[in-house]
Design an enzyme around this catalytic site. Structure first.
Site, PDB file in Angstrom:
ATOM      1  CE  LYS A  90     -45.563  14.057   6.870  1.00  0.00           C
ATOM      2  NZ  LYS A  90     -43.943  13.880   6.578  1.00  0.00           N
ATOM      3  CD  GLN A  91     -47.032  10.228   5.238  1.00  0.00           C
ATOM      4  OE1 GLN A  91     -47.495   9.496   4.204  1.00  0.00           O
ATOM      5  NE2 GLN A  91     -46.229  10.626   5.249  1.00  0.00           N
ATOM      6  CD  GLU A 111     -41.992  10.752   6.584  1.00  0.00           C
ATOM      7  OE1 GLU A 111     -42.410  12.182   6.579  1.00  0.00           O
ATOM      8  OE2 GLU A 111     -41.302  10.558   5.810  1.00  0.00           O
ATOM      9  CD1 TRP A 131     -42.469   7.077   0.300  1.00  0.00           C
ATOM     10  CD2 TRP A 131     -42.948   4.661   1.634  1.00  0.00           C
ATOM     11  NE1 TRP A 131     -43.157   7.119   1.215  1.00  0.00           N
ATOM     12  CE2 TRP A 131     -44.196   5.968   1.397  1.00  0.00           C
ATOM     13  CE3 TRP A 131     -43.789   3.893   1.868  1.00  0.00           C
ATOM     14  CZ2 TRP A 131     -45.251   5.763   2.958  1.00  0.00           C
ATOM     15  CZ3 TRP A 131     -44.882   3.001   2.806  1.00  0.00           C
ATOM     16  CH2 TRP A 131     -45.092   4.324   2.669  1.00  0.00           C
ATOM     17  CG  ASP A 132     -42.752   9.846  -3.185  1.00  0.00           C
ATOM     18  OD1 ASP A 132     -44.230  10.598  -3.421  1.00  0.00           O
ATOM     19  OD2 ASP A 132     -41.611   9.205  -2.988  1.00  0.00           O
TER      20      ASP A 132
END
Length: 794
Positions: free
Chosen positions: A606-607, A486, A347-348
């Site tokens: 994680k983010q 994630e 999805w970057d």
């Protein structure tokens, strides 16, 4: 680090992979890592070459299972050029004494310069200077110039210039147990007029590859050709004199069967290298192409931040250049710089396209077209799962099928574990978001009414069908997904994977449904009728979209937005204890799994997950989104939400510091700069422990550019206007005054400059309509050929 030059002094084997990634040269069609030409792939060096969209699929035996993976293929190596004194051993930095070693990456002109001085065992010194480029004007050409100067002696040297088809995909250690030999039917030869050539094909995708190399020496030399099992080389033996330089020029052409307007890739490569100009002509045209790129992506940011941003932009342009607009490719998360993530598309583009929209919109359109070409496959995936619409894969490659591996390796424990990230269906919302923002920025209604409308509508259909009504709540729920975080893939003790009501997923799904309704209303009558008939859409279905878009469930707890339903029931982690034990806990999931524990048990991310909403949507739009869903999101709730997740995030992704810097710039200004600095340093300092050596993080690099372009300026292309709402951050000393140029709706080179208290805008002369610029509610019209200065809010 200088303003336009990125330099490394000395030879350090431990840093070689990192330097190779950051010294990669490319042109959007192909790229080659910055490896030393005299070195082969080993534990220190990895001279990989990758062509955009060139994938191959192999089957491996992993943990007792047959696993199929598709990889971006490491193509035959065109770099090899080695040298030796008389009949001694071939010189290399790992086998001979290196007196000095220097790398200079020249960003302005897109070249890599390397100087090294070798001393052989009998004390003879050979100075080497190399200049390398992957041509930005002609995307099929590359050049390596090598200058050899004996110091304190005269005698003979031997030079070998080769093409090597024996390469494998072996650049990522944790993939080493998997099948890696993607090339087959390797043949080599020489053509009648001099160039050596190599042809091969990929094993299953059957992409044919042709390489041709012309090597010229500017001194009398005894020349020959050596062929050896997939490798061919021209060998030159010549006399040299103390202090006199011999120059060896190697020009290479690369073609594949994916190229348009060719009959055969080998013929095309041989013909192109024959017709290519001399070195001076190639250098001049290459530098001109880079000069034009920099002009269209001009950014004037002072200090160290400016130097890093230029490096980031350099690598974005090498991966996604105007040449990309002619290709059927997506956004590889690790660029064309290495084999991490197998070269897949995630999805970057969510972090990349906002920058490209305002500089190279034709590239953005091509990347969105890549997604539209795979819309049918996404509809097949949804149908196979029992749903309407389009379910895009989390990882994509050649044809749009799901490429997420079923197992992934935890290098800390050595165990292969199930990979459930294929449940990250929010990738579809990211694609719809990119379509909408692209059309807002460019005014490209033709795309919006055709490919864009089809893509957004089919993604909306999926969300409306995937959501299920809960009579107890009186709302729709989305169950069994994984969010951007994630770390959390399942509830503790659950029999299967998936989480319910991920807030980011639900809110963005509501946004997609609302935009799909906007699109259907805006379509010309004939186009709407044709599209509705073709895909079987009717008014009853769009009525459901309206209802779901207003009734999706968003969980809250303790006055903050919950990451997902039941999040508040998870245990708190002893963050301080883990930091004391392990130091770097960015990959907390691997640490806990190695302890026979699971990150699923804890309030640990994680983010950015919930906070991604603050990245995608400006404060007013985010508040409106929650109101649309029947929730109040005031400043206090959002600030508490930011603080809650900031304290519970390990930042195991390079995107995390970028998003947190963006969000904190508005919610907690004084803490933003630390995250901005980390986002800038993520790859250059390899903060994630060796990952950059496997390929740069393209989304994070492009995201830092967009942080300066839109994040700190509050720039939005909305309702046909350029709207600004700058962030007042005096502590961002490097960014207190800066300027950049954009391309906006037919206007090329619109110059924007922010200095203390003012926004200056200059619109170059053209026959386009004036631009409307709005700052804090005040709008002015700026005609082509005019400039104006607008006061910024204090």
């Amino acid at each position: 680090m200088r303003e336009w030059i990125w330099e490394y002094e000395g030879y350090d084997p431990a840093q070689e992979r990192l330097r190779e990634s950051l010294c990669t040269l490319g042109n959007g069609y192909f790229a080659t890592r910055g490896a030393a030409p005299e070195c082969t792939a080993d534990a220190v060096h990895y001279p990989g070459t990758y062509a955009a969209g060139c994938y191959n699929r192999l089957t491996s035996q992993v943990a007792g299972r047959r696993v199929e993976n598709e990889d971006m293929v490491n193509l035959p190596n065109w770099l090899p050029l080695r040298f030796r004194i008389a009949s001694g051993d071939w010189l290399s930095p790992d086998t001979h004494k290196v007196l000095d070693h220097h790398l200079s990456l020249h960003l302005r002109e897109g070249t890599l310069e390397r100087t090294v001085r070798y001393e052989n065992p009998d004390g003879r010194c050979l100075a080497v200077r190399q200049l390398r480029l992957v041509h930005m004007g002609d995307p099929h050409l590359a050049l390596l110039r090598t200058e050899l100067t004996p110091q304190g002696w005269s005698g003979e040297i031997e030079v070998e210039s080769a093409l090597d088809g024996t390469v494998t995909n072996s650049g990522v250690e944790r993939y080493r147990e998997l099948s890696s030999r993607h090339l087959t039917h390797v043949h080599t030869g020489t053509s009648a007029r001099g160039p050596v050539w190599l042809r091969c094909r990929t094993r299953t995708s059957d992409i044919r590859i042709g390489l041709a190399a012309r090597t010229v020496v500017d001194a009398p030399a005894e020349a020959g050709t050596v062929r050896d099992n997939g490798r061919i080389a021209r060998v030159f033996r010549m006399a040299v004199t103390d202090g006199h330089t011999v120059t060896v020029d190697k020009t290479v052409a690369l073609h594949t069967s994916r190229d348009p307007a060719i009959s055969d890739p080998l013929y095309a490569a041989v013909d192109r290298v024959r017709r290519s100009g001399d070195v001076d002509a190639l250098l001049a045209s290459h530098r001109t192409a880079w000069q034009q790129l920099w002009r269209n992506a001009e950014a004037d940011v002072p200090g160290g931040a400016g130097a890093v941003l230029r490096l980031h932009l350099f690598h974005v342009l090498q991966t996604l250049s105007p040449h990309t607009a002619e290709l059927d490719v997506g956004v590889p998360a690790r660029g064309l710089h290495g084999e991490a993530y197998r070269g897949h598309v995630f999805w970057d583009e969510l972090f990349v396209l906002p920058y490209l929209n305002l500089h190279f919109p034709e590239v953005s359109r091509a990347l969105l077209t890549y997604r539209h070409r795979r819309l049918e496959r996404a509809c097949f995936a949804a149908a196979d799962a029992g749903h309407r619409g389009a379910m895009y894969p989390w990882q994509s490659g050649s044809d749009g099928r799901e490429e997420t591996q079923w197992l992934h390796l935890n290098p800390r424990s050595g165990r292969w574990l199930p990979d459930h990230s294929r449940l990250e269906h929010h990738v579809g919302s990211a694609i719809a978001y990119n379509v909408w923002r692209y059309c807002e920025a460019t005014g490209d209604t033709e795309f919006l009414h055709t490919k864009g409308a089809e893509t957004v509508i089919q993604i909306a259909r999926f969300w409306a069908d995937f959501a299920a009504y809960d009579e107890t709540l009186g709302r729709y729920r989305i169950r069994g997904v994984v969010g951007p975080d994630e770390y959390h893939e399942a509830y503790p003790g659950a029999a299967g994977p998936g989480l319910d009501d991920n807030a980011y997923t639900n809110v963005t799904a509501a946004w997609v449904l609302a935009r799909a309704l906007d699109v259907t209303r805006a379509l010309p009558t004939t186009r709407r009728r044709d599209l509705f008939e073709r895909i079987g859409l009717d008014r009853a279905e769009t009525d459901v979209w309206e209802e779901v878009s207003r009734k999706l469930y968003v969980p809250f707890h303790a006055g903050v937005i919950s990451q997902f339903a039941g999040y508040e029931d998870l245990a708190e982690l002893d963050w301080e204890g883990y930091r004391k034990r392990y130091g770097d806990i960015r990959r907390l999931d691997r640490i806990l799994e190695a302890e026979d524990d699971s990150v699923n048990r804890y309030q640990a991310s994680k983010q950015a997950d919930v906070l991604m909403l603050g990245y995608l949507f400006p404060p007013a739009e985010l508040k409106s989104l929650f109101e649309q869903l029947g929730y109040e999101l005031d400043d206090g709730t959002w600030r508490r939400t930011v603080d809650h997740y900031l304290a519970r995030t390990s930042h195991g992704s390079t995107l995390s510091s970028l998003v947190h810097g963006w969000v904190l710039a508005r919610a907690r200004g004084a803490r933003a700069w630390a995250f901005v600095q980390e986002a800038l340093a993520g790859d250059i300092a390899d903060l994630h422990g060796g990952t950059t050596g496997e390929g740069i993080h393209l989304g994070a690099m492009a995201g830092t550019l967009d942080l300066v372009q839109r994040g700190l300026t509050g720039l939005e292309a909305r309702d046909g206007s350029l709207c600004f709402d700058p962030v007042p951050l005096p502590e961002l000393s490097d960014l207190s005054e800066y300027g950049f140029s954009i391309r906006y709706r037919g206007h090329w080179g619109v110059r924007l400059h922010l200095r203390q208290g003012e926004l200056h805008i200059t619109v170059p002369y053209s026959d386009e309509a004036p631009i409307t610029v709005a700052v804090s509610g005040r709008a002015v019209s700026v005609a082509p050929g005019e400039s104006c200065a607008l006061p910024l809010p204090g």
